[in-house]
Motif scaffolding. Structure first.
Motif, PDB file in Angstrom:
ATOM      1  N   VAL A   1     -43.610  46.325 -38.822  1.00  0.00           N
ATOM      2  CA  VAL A   1     -42.500  46.697 -39.831  1.00  0.00           C
ATOM      3  C   VAL A   1     -41.816  47.906 -39.222  1.00  0.00           C
ATOM      4  CG1 VAL A   1     -41.777  47.836 -41.910  1.00  0.00           C
ATOM      5  CG2 VAL A   1     -43.970  46.735 -41.830  1.00  0.00           C
ATOM      6  N   SER A   2     -40.191  47.442 -39.053  1.00  0.00           N
ATOM      7  CA  SER A   2     -39.360  48.374 -38.438  1.00  0.00           C
ATOM      8  C   SER A   2     -38.226  48.473 -39.408  1.00  0.00           C
ATOM      9  CB  SER A   2     -38.983  47.757 -37.244  1.00  0.00           C
ATOM     10  OG  SER A   2     -38.319  46.567 -37.309  1.00  0.00           O
ATOM     11  N   GLY A   3     -37.428  49.584 -39.493  1.00  0.00           N
ATOM     12  CA  GLY A   3     -36.400  49.711 -40.288  1.00  0.00           C
ATOM     13  C   GLY A   3     -35.267  50.424 -39.805  1.00  0.00           C
TER      14      GLY A   3
ATOM     15  N   ARG B   1     -41.921  61.102 -46.194  1.00  0.00           N
ATOM     16  CA  ARG B   1     -42.985  60.857 -45.171  1.00  0.00           C
ATOM     17  C   ARG B   1     -42.301  60.591 -43.708  1.00  0.00           C
ATOM     18  NH1 ARG B   1     -46.355  55.742 -47.275  1.00  0.00           N
ATOM     19  NH2 ARG B   1     -47.884  56.563 -45.680  1.00  0.00           N
ATOM     20  N   PRO B   2     -41.746  61.626 -43.225  1.00  0.00           N
ATOM     21  CA  PRO B   2     -41.306  61.160 -41.955  1.00  0.00           C
ATOM     22  C   PRO B   2     -42.241  61.170 -41.041  1.00  0.00           C
ATOM     23  CG  PRO B   2     -41.229  63.672 -42.690  1.00  0.00           C
ATOM     24  CD  PRO B   2     -41.786  62.970 -43.638  1.00  0.00           C
ATOM     25  N   GLU B   3     -43.488  61.413 -41.016  1.00  0.00           N
ATOM     26  CA  GLU B   3     -44.584  61.205 -40.165  1.00  0.00           C
ATOM     27  C   GLU B   3     -44.900  59.661 -39.956  1.00  0.00           C
ATOM     28  OE1 GLU B   3     -45.231  62.492 -43.022  1.00  0.00           O
ATOM     29  OE2 GLU B   3     -46.463  61.177 -44.043  1.00  0.00           O
ATOM     30  N   VAL B   4     -44.427  58.934 -41.009  1.00  0.00           N
ATOM     31  CA  VAL B   4     -44.684  57.421 -41.027  1.00  0.00           C
ATOM     32  C   VAL B   4     -43.772  56.849 -39.928  1.00  0.00           C
ATOM     33  CG1 VAL B   4     -44.561  55.337 -42.194  1.00  0.00           C
ATOM     34  CG2 VAL B   4     -45.439  57.351 -43.300  1.00  0.00           C
ATOM     35  N   MET B   5     -42.873  57.423 -39.700  1.00  0.00           N
ATOM     36  CA  MET B   5     -41.914  56.719 -38.684  1.00  0.00           C
ATOM     37  C   MET B   5     -42.143  57.176 -37.090  1.00  0.00           C
ATOM     38  SD  MET B   5     -38.500  57.894 -40.839  1.00  0.00           S
ATOM     39  CE  MET B   5     -37.288  57.486 -40.002  1.00  0.00           C
ATOM     40  N   ASP B   6     -42.933  56.227 -36.566  1.00  0.00           N
ATOM     41  CA  ASP B   6     -43.490  56.481 -35.127  1.00  0.00           C
ATOM     42  C   ASP B   6     -42.548  56.504 -34.010  1.00  0.00           C
ATOM     43  OD1 ASP B   6     -43.622  54.108 -34.569  1.00  0.00           O
ATOM     44  OD2 ASP B   6     -45.533  54.231 -34.028  1.00  0.00           O
TER      45      ASP B   6
ATOM     46  N   ALA C   1     -30.186  55.914 -37.910  1.00  0.00           N
ATOM     47  CA  ALA C   1     -31.582  55.993 -37.371  1.00  0.00           C
ATOM     48  C   ALA C   1     -31.992  54.428 -37.472  1.00  0.00           C
ATOM     49  CB  ALA C   1     -32.419  56.800 -37.814  1.00  0.00           C
ATOM     50  N   SER C   2     -33.048  54.210 -36.376  1.00  0.00           N
ATOM     51  CA  SER C   2     -33.784  53.078 -36.655  1.00  0.00           C
ATOM     52  C   SER C   2     -35.056  53.398 -36.326  1.00  0.00           C
ATOM     53  CB  SER C   2     -33.278  51.800 -35.766  1.00  0.00           C
ATOM     54  OG  SER C   2     -33.023  52.222 -34.420  1.00  0.00           O
ATOM     55  N   PHE C   3     -36.087  52.793 -37.017  1.00  0.00           N
ATOM     56  CA  PHE C   3     -37.547  53.437 -36.631  1.00  0.00           C
ATOM     57  C   PHE C   3     -38.560  52.184 -36.731  1.00  0.00           C
ATOM     58  CE2 PHE C   3     -36.406  53.632 -41.203  1.00  0.00           C
ATOM     59  CZ  PHE C   3     -37.335  53.022 -41.803  1.00  0.00           C
ATOM     60  N   HIS C   4     -39.542  52.851 -36.675  1.00  0.00           N
ATOM     61  CA  HIS C   4     -40.628  51.713 -36.309  1.00  0.00           C
ATOM     62  C   HIS C   4     -41.674  52.423 -37.516  1.00  0.00           C
ATOM     63  CE1 HIS C   4     -44.368  50.028 -34.648  1.00  0.00           C
ATOM     64  NE2 HIS C   4     -43.738  48.803 -34.727  1.00  0.00           N
ATOM     65  N   VAL C   5     -42.422  51.630 -38.068  1.00  0.00           N
ATOM     66  CA  VAL C   5     -43.563  52.152 -38.907  1.00  0.00           C
ATOM     67  C   VAL C   5     -44.935  52.049 -38.236  1.00  0.00           C
ATOM     68  CG1 VAL C   5     -44.505  51.974 -41.271  1.00  0.00           C
ATOM     69  CG2 VAL C   5     -42.113  51.584 -40.868  1.00  0.00           C
ATOM     70  N   ALA C   6     -45.392  53.324 -38.266  1.00  0.00           N
ATOM     71  CA  ALA C   6     -46.660  53.422 -37.620  1.00  0.00           C
ATOM     72  C   ALA C   6     -47.746  52.444 -37.949  1.00  0.00           C
ATOM     73  CB  ALA C   6     -47.167  54.992 -37.576  1.00  0.00           C
ATOM     74  N   THR C   7     -48.315  51.869 -37.139  1.00  0.00           N
ATOM     75  CA  THR C   7     -49.259  50.672 -37.263  1.00  0.00           C
ATOM     76  C   THR C   7     -50.266  51.111 -38.199  1.00  0.00           C
ATOM     77  OG1 THR C   7     -49.345  50.876 -35.076  1.00  0.00           O
ATOM     78  CG2 THR C   7     -49.825  48.799 -36.089  1.00  0.00           C
ATOM     79  N   ASP C   8     -50.806  52.404 -38.333  1.00  0.00           N
ATOM     80  CA  ASP C   8     -52.014  52.846 -39.059  1.00  0.00           C
ATOM     81  C   ASP C   8     -51.302  53.093 -40.587  1.00  0.00           C
ATOM     82  OD1 ASP C   8     -50.691  54.538 -37.936  1.00  0.00           O
ATOM     83  OD2 ASP C   8     -52.138  56.102 -37.801  1.00  0.00           O
ATOM     84  N   ALA C   9     -50.129  53.379 -40.581  1.00  0.00           N
ATOM     85  CA  ALA C   9     -49.371  53.649 -41.973  1.00  0.00           C
ATOM     86  C   ALA C   9     -48.714  52.668 -42.750  1.00  0.00           C
ATOM     87  CB  ALA C   9     -48.069  54.524 -41.846  1.00  0.00           C
TER      88      ALA C   9
END
Lengths: 651, 546
Positions: free
Chosen positions: B314-316, B336-341, B372-380
């Motif tokens: 998942v990316s956003g 949850r900023p920590e989710v964006m890895d 911004a563009s982000f990637h959602v951490a795999t474990d999240a």
């Protein structure tokens, strides 16, 4: 008679057509000329547009030079830009007339609008005409000291253009010195342009001594980089590549200040930063820092893979190189590299390479299943690479061998022609790697005797049959049938394999094999045209007749374990490519000195002719360039299969 | 280096092949001559314009070399030839990017006419005369030939080492091919990103891009290109900066000019912005101060035939639309900023603030931009799918049937919109019949057929959404494919089956990663701010295997 009249008529028509066209064309220029001199501003503007339009489609509008110039005094910025465009295009052919424009240029360079000042100075540089140089100096001096940074940054670039035309003019007027001073400019865009200009001039100069990056400048650049736009950042990052830090402390400091760059949206900024980190990392010894670098590098690299396919491709080629430096870097991310059906084929190939590279013992199973899916795709080349990847995994991880064999047998059952060929070769490699472990499956392979029609695959099957002759029920019949078409065989590899198989079969079961081996050796020595095949047969024959025990020792010798072919680049080349990471060379996997002419000259390397040949060989040019890495994998396997290396070793 | 390096390269290959050959024999000489001729025609073929420039003397010289059997392949043919022939043009160093060409090859390719002329629509060069000529006369024709050598445009490798020591780097966007010709070692990504920027800027200025629209607006295109690149170095691709330099052609202006022949002139004199925030001009005024945030998340997934998820990602993007007056300074906090890895920010974002406090602080550009563009951490990421598409395939000799069904998965109970399932069929498929219980479908016939099934909305519990595709596979094609395959029962293999479906959908008001905007604070300005936040989840590359 009839024909000739028609022909003359056609010829006449053609001449008329040409005349009319010429008249029309002339007419158009004539019309434009009157329009350009019109008393109405708007008609003149439209005329200028049409002139430029004609220019861009390749019509000759140079005859309108003076008329176009007349329109240069205008407040309309668009018209000004268009006329400047016209000037740049025709300045080379009409340098004398360009002088007429100089006055306007000089006036524009003092305009109140900074945009016009910058435009004037930029265009004068772009004209590339010696005659303009003298008139350029004064405005350039002023613009370099302009209060507006947009003008200053344009002027800085202009110095590089002046330098290109005349080194003396640039040096004597102190322009180069001004650019060096611009490195301390308060505006970051000026700084980054100054860096670009200095690098350009350095490349152009004979001794490359225009500029050297000093330690105190590095600090300034690293400060400026935070405020730069992406292109400025790239320029600064690229210059840092050539800088060697004085000590560990400095290297650590630079790396830490570079880390935020990894979060940039521009892929090039990211990759150049990775390149710098890999370069400076040699000077850093603190383990926690190094771990931090690796950790921070991963996510941006992964993100590059969700961009457009072109960017993905470049990223993958580079990841391939990075992984040879840091093999464990991406091992958790294997799923990101799974191919998508609609990926372009060049992306798929790269992904496949990376997949095999980062696969660890734990995740062989999902990867094998994935490779099985790939083997069912339509593109034959991709299928054979996928099958090859299966065998590479099996060879690398003993635990994966069983699964790999299962997958290959399933694939064989599809009986699709090209799958069968690739699978047979793959099976041979695995059987060779794990002797005596998979005896039971060999008998089943005989089903496919009629399906193998590629020489390589046939040689593979024959090798398997010879090696495992005792486990095959009707081995004698199969080999005999192969032997019948011995002479029609086009590939000597198959013939050699067949002789070897016959000899092995005979040595293992002399009773059944005697007629077969005799027939094989006889055909090979008497009727075969290929000297290699003949020689091999003679050697076997003599060996068998002289000392069967010696023959046994030779033919049935314990074979050296097959090793995974070396797909890695040589350490020296790798070092070079890591230094050039993200550049064209890393994509072609060829160091720059081999294909950049100026670098080749500098290094005294003879020109690499192979690269130019690519112009001829369009289709696989990049593949050829890439072949060093990708191609070597198949070459490696071939070398270990063809022609029974154990025999070569013994003699 | 002139075209002769091309010939000499092939020439040296010839020597290595014919190493150690007896030149006294007539047949070897003939063979060599044939080989040489082949090499020469090949070279001529590749570079027709270059070949024309071969002077008569050079030709005789080469022929002389041929006639004389001992001199045919001298010890060092490359050096020998190079010494004999005029020194090549030195490469330019000032101009890193020699030119950019916009090419309409894709359009021609659609007609399956590989030989159709693909001519550049527009070329812009940033270098001296010699290089321009080299680029447009030799490199561009060679590049078009290179493009043609691929069966599918889609598969052309983007980086190609072209003749004359240049490298051609191109991207394909819709109908257009953007080509950058580079004469130096330079990161290809830089060029790719630049070309991408060119595409975006042109789209923003012109709208729908095609050969026609580009030609209509070439004045704007030229102005843009000369602002974006100066002497081969990329200057800016930021459209908010460009808008200050090149006026956007407004439709009204154009209509008036075309009808009356009188232009309105540029009503606003473009000005250059040199502040410390190059993306935002001074003195912007809006009557209503609004700021909209769109969080758009994309799911890339591959789902296997048994329903298991093979890959999931998942990316956003955080897109914003800003209509704020003055110099606003915004602070955007996420739950949850920590989710964006892996977060990549627009240059306006203060990265240090994000690193230290986990909030996004920025002075926004005016108008639309990607924050911004982000990637959602795999474990999240939840690893659930908002939509499930099942497929069963059956095969009876040459008749194939695919049954598709779609169902709502986990998406917060919201309906799924704009569902589209694409099934590419094998090239041998014919007599395609489709039964559809919900939504609509289209069958497109190109080189390969494709069935497209669309539904406006798909609600939870909807069980009737099914689609059945039946088709036959051409016998001849199958036998061809199985040539050499003696077993007659293998008339049809997996290769002829449709293997994948691509799914497209949108869920409004739902975010996969459950990232939410906590707060948006305005500083430095005192007006009241109207805020709006939207969440959308979309399919990225969502693939279902059969």
């Amino acid at each position: 008679m009839m024909n000739s009249t028609i022909q003359t008529n056609i010829a006449r028509l053609q001449i008329m057509k040409a005349k009319v066209l010429a008249a029309l064309r002339k007419g158009e220029n004539y019309e434009l000329k009157t329009e350009l001199n019109s008393e109405y501003k708007e008609r003149r503007k439209e005329a200028v547009r049409r002139v430029i339009a004609n220019m861009t489609v390749g019509k000759d509008v140079s005859s309108l030079f003076t008329d176009v110039l007349k329109n240069m005094h205008t407040d309309d910025l668009e018209i000004k830009k268009l006329i400047y465009l016209y000037l740049i295009n025709y300045a080379k052919t009409q340098p004398d007339l360009v002088i007429l424009a100089i006055n306007t240029f000089v006036k524009d360079a003092e305009d109140t609008n900074p945009l016009i000042r910058a435009l004037a100075i930029r265009t004068m540089g772009c004209l590339h005409v010696q005659e303009v140089l003298d008139y350029l100096c004064d405005p350039l001096h002023k613009c370099l000291k302009d209060t507006n940074p947009y003008v200053r940054k344009t002027a800085v670039m202009c110095v590089a253009k002046v330098y290109d035309l005349s080194v003396d003019v640039a040096e004597d007027n102190g322009f180069v010195e001004s650019v060096r001073e611009a490195l301390s400019d308060s505006n970051s865009m000026v700084v980054s342009n100054a860096v670009s200009a200095l690098v350009e001039m350095n490349d152009m100069s004979r001794h490359h001594d225009v500029w050297r990056l000093e330690a105190n400048t590095v600090g300034k650049l690293l400060t400026a980089i935070n405020e730069c736009i992406e292109w400025g950042q790239i320029a600064i990052l690229e210059t840092l590549v050539d800088y060697t830090p004085r000590d560990e402390k400095e290297a650590e400091n630079i790396c830490e200040r570079l880390l935020p760059r990894l979060q940039h949206a521009n892929g090039s900024v990211v990759l150049t930063t990775v390149r710098l980190l890999l370069k400076y990392e040699k000077h850093v010894h603190r383990a926690d820092l190094l771990a931090q670098f690796s950790k921070k590098m991963v996510p941006p690299l992964i993100t590059l893979l969700s961009s457009d396919p072109e960017i993905q491709y470049v990223a993958l080629r580079n990841i391939n190189i990075i992984l040879q430096r840091h093999p464990k870097l991406l091992s958790k991310e294997i799923r990101v590299f799974f191919c998508r059906y609609n990926d372009p084929i060049y992306v798929k190939y790269e992904k496949l390479d990376v997949l095999v590279r980062i696969c660890s013992e734990r995740n062989t199973e999902p990867l094998l299943n994935e490779l099985k899916e790939y083997a069912k795709e339509v593109d034959m080349d991709f299928v054979s690479r996928a099958v090859q990847a299966i065998s590479r995994l099996a060879i690398r991880y003993e635990t994966a061998a069983e699964n790999a064999i299962k997958v290959l047998l399933e694939l064989l059952e599809t009986r699709a022609n090209h799958i069968v060929q690739s699978c047979m070769v793959a099976l041979q490699d695995i059987l060779r790697r794990y002797p005596r472990r998979f005896d039971s499956l060999v008998d089943g392979l005989c089903e496919y005797v009629d399906d193998v029609n590629e020489p390589e695959a046939r040689a593979a099957l024959i090798w398997i049959l010879g090696e495992y002759s005792e486990s095959v029920s009707n081995i004698s019949n199969i080999l005999t049938s192969f032997l019948e078409s011995f002479l029609e065989e086009e590939d000597s590899g198959v013939q050699l394999a067949l002789i070897n198989a016959a000899v092995k079969f005979f040595l293992k079961s002399p009773q059944q094999g005697q007629t077969l081996v005799l027939k094989a050796l006889q055909t090979a020595t008497e009727k075969c045209a290929n000297p290699d095949v003949r020689d091999r047969a003679y050697i076997y024959w003599r060996l068998l007749s002289a000392d069967p025990n010696a023959a046994r020792a030779v033919a049935l010798a314990e074979k050296p374990a097959i090793e995974l072919e070396n797909v890695d680049l040589s350490p020296q080349l790798l070092e070079e490519l890591v230094n050039e990471l993200g550049c064209v060379s890393s994509v072609l996997q060829k160091p720059a000195r081999l294909f950049v002419y100026s670098l080749a000259e500098k290094a005294g390397v003879p020109r690499d002719s192979g690269i130019s040949a690519m112009g001829l060989d369009d289709a696989d040019s990049v593949a050829a360039g890439a072949g060093d890495a990708a191609g070597s994998s198949s070459a490696g396997i071939d070398a270990s299969n063809e022609g029974e290396p154990e025999l070569l070793i013994s003699f | 280096m002139g075209f002769l390096s091309t010939i000499s390269a092939a020439y040296s290959i010839a020597t290595s092949e014919n190493y150690d050959i007896d030149w006294e024999k007539q047949e070897t000489r003939d063979a060599a001559k044939a080989h040489w001729d082949a090499v020469r025609t090949k070279a001529n073929d590749a570079l027709p314009l270059a070949a024309l420039r071969l002077t008569a003397e050079q030709k005789t010289l080469l022929d002389e070399l041929l006639k004389d059997s001992n001199g045919l392949f001298p010890e060092n043919p490359t050096d020998h030839l190079l010494a004999e022939l005029p020194k090549a043009i030195p490469p330019t160093s000032l101009n890193r990017i020699v030119g950019s060409v916009i090419d309409d090859c894709l359009k021609n390719h659609k007609h399956d006419d590989a030989q159709a002329a693909k001519t550049p629509v527009i070329q812009k060069h940033w270098c001296d005369d010699v290089s321009i000529r080299r680029a447009s006369l030799v490199v561009v024709p060679a590049f078009t030939k290179y493009l043609r050598s691929f069966a599918a445009m889609h598969d052309t490798e983007p980086v190609w080492s072209a003749p004359l020591d240049t490298v051609c780097i191109h991207i394909q966007r819709k109908e257009l091919v953007y080509l950058g010709i580079v004469s130096q070692e330079i990161p290809p990504l830089e060029v790719l990103e630049l070309l991408e920027g060119v595409d975006q800027a042109l789209t923003e200025y012109i709208g729908l891009l095609s050969e026609v629209t580009i030609k209509e607006n070439f004045i704007t295109v030229y102005q843009l290109l000369s602002e974006m690149v100066d002497s081969g170095c990329a200057v800016t691709t930021d459209t908010s900066v460009l808008r200050g330099l090149v006026p956007v052609p407004s439709l009204v202006n154009r209509v008036i000019e075309n009808v009356s022949g009188i232009g309105m002139g540029t009503e606003k004199r473009p000005d250059v912005n040199t502040s410390s925030t190059p993306w935002r001009a001074q003195g912007i005024r809006h009557t209503n101060n609004e700021f909209f945030v769109d969080i758009v998340e994309k799911i890339d997934a591959i789902v296997n035939s048994n329903g298991s998820v093979v890959s999931y990602d998942v990316s956003g993007d955080i897109g914003c639309k800003s209509r704020l007056s003055g110099m606003p300074d915004l602070l955007l906090a996420l739950n949850r900023p920590e989710v964006m890895d892996d977060v990549a920010f627009h240059p306006c974002v203060r990265i240090n603030k994000w690193e230290n406090e986990g909030v996004i602080g920025f002075v926004p550009p005016d108008g639309q931009f990607k924050l911004a563009s982000f990637h959602v951490a795999t474990d999240a990421s939840p690893r659930t799918l908002p939509i499930y598409v099942h497929a069963t395939t059956t095969r009876q000799e040459l008749a194939h049937t695919i049954e598709l069904s779609a169902e709502v998965g986990q998406c917060g109970g919201r309906p799924i919109e704009k569902v589209q399932v694409r099934v590419p069929l094998p090239s041998q498929a014919y007599n395609i019949r489709v039964q559809c219980k919900a939504g609509t479908y289209t069958v497109s016939n190109g080189r390969t057929s494709q069935v497209e099934w669309s539904m406006k909305t798909l609600k939870a519990g909807d069980r009737s959404s099914r689609l059945v595709i039946q088709y036959f596979v051409r016998q001849s094609a199958v036998t061809n494919a199985a040539a050499g395959n003696s077993s007659p029962q293998a008339v049809s293999s997996d290769q002829d089956m449709a293997q994948e479906a691509f799914v497209d959908f949108e869920v409004a008001g739902y975010s996969m990663s459950s990232i939410k905007v906590d707060s948006l604070k305005l500083m430095r300005e005192s007006y009241k701010l109207f805020k709006g936040v939207r969440y959308i989840t979309k399919a990225g590359s969502f693939q279902v295997r059969f």
